[in-house]
Design a protein around this motif. Structure first.
Motif, mmCIF file in Angstrom:
data_model
loop_
_atom_site.group_PDB
_atom_site.id
_atom_site.type_symbol
_atom_site.label_atom_id
_atom_site.label_comp_id
_atom_site.label_asym_id
_atom_site.label_seq_id
_atom_site.Cartn_x
_atom_site.Cartn_y
_atom_site.Cartn_z
ATOM 1 N N ASP A 45 0.875 -1.174 0.000
ATOM 2 C CA ASP A 45 0.000 0.000 0.000
ATOM 3 C C ASP A 45 0.910 1.222 0.000
ATOM 4 O O ASP A 45 1.420 1.637 1.041
ATOM 5 N N ASP A 47 0.392 4.411 -0.524
ATOM 6 C CA ASP A 47 -0.085 5.597 0.194
ATOM 7 C C ASP A 47 0.162 5.467 1.697
ATOM 8 O O ASP A 47 0.669 6.396 2.329
ATOM 9 N N ASP A 48 -0.200 4.310 2.273
ATOM 10 C CA ASP A 48 0.026 4.111 3.705
ATOM 11 C C ASP A 48 1.509 4.070 4.032
ATOM 12 O O ASP A 48 1.938 4.563 5.082
ATOM 13 N N THR A 49 2.309 3.485 3.150
ATOM 14 C CA THR A 49 3.753 3.432 3.362
ATOM 15 C C THR A 49 4.343 4.832 3.386
ATOM 16 O O THR A 49 5.145 5.164 4.276
ATOM 17 N N ALA A 51 2.765 7.672 4.021
ATOM 18 C CA ALA A 51 2.267 8.394 5.194
ATOM 19 C C ALA A 51 3.017 7.962 6.451
ATOM 20 O O ALA A 51 3.381 8.801 7.289
ATOM 21 N N ARG A 52 3.273 6.673 6.576
ATOM 22 C CA ARG A 52 4.008 6.155 7.738
ATOM 23 C C ARG A 52 5.433 6.695 7.748
ATOM 24 O O ARG A 52 5.943 7.132 8.784
ATOM 25 N N ARG A 55 5.398 10.351 8.785
ATOM 26 C CA ARG A 55 5.128 10.473 10.220
ATOM 27 C C ARG A 55 6.386 10.157 11.033
ATOM 28 O O ARG A 55 6.742 10.869 11.973
#
Length: 66
Positions: A45, A47-49, A51-52, A55
């Protein structure tokens, strides 16, 4: 990548990989309702990667800020 559940063996699931090889996966990675013959997709994923990663970089910057 898609894998096919061949069988369940204790805490592991034996899956057939796209190239025909077999591999063991921890059963905890497979949905509880999965059964022999089911096809499971494994994908990144992006997008999630991203974003993580963003962060974590922000948290690290706060830690090392003078």
């Amino acid at each position: 990548m898609k894998v096919i559940i061949d069988r369940f063996e204790g805490d592991f699931v034996v899956v057939e990989l796209e190239d025909g090889n077999m591999a063991d996966m921890p059963a905890t990675l497979v949905p509880k309702e999965a059964k022999e013959g089911d096809v499971i997709s494994i994908e990144i994923d992006e997008d999630d990667t991203a974003a993580r990663k963003d962060r974590i970089e922000k948290l690290a910057a706060k830690l090392w800020k003078d």
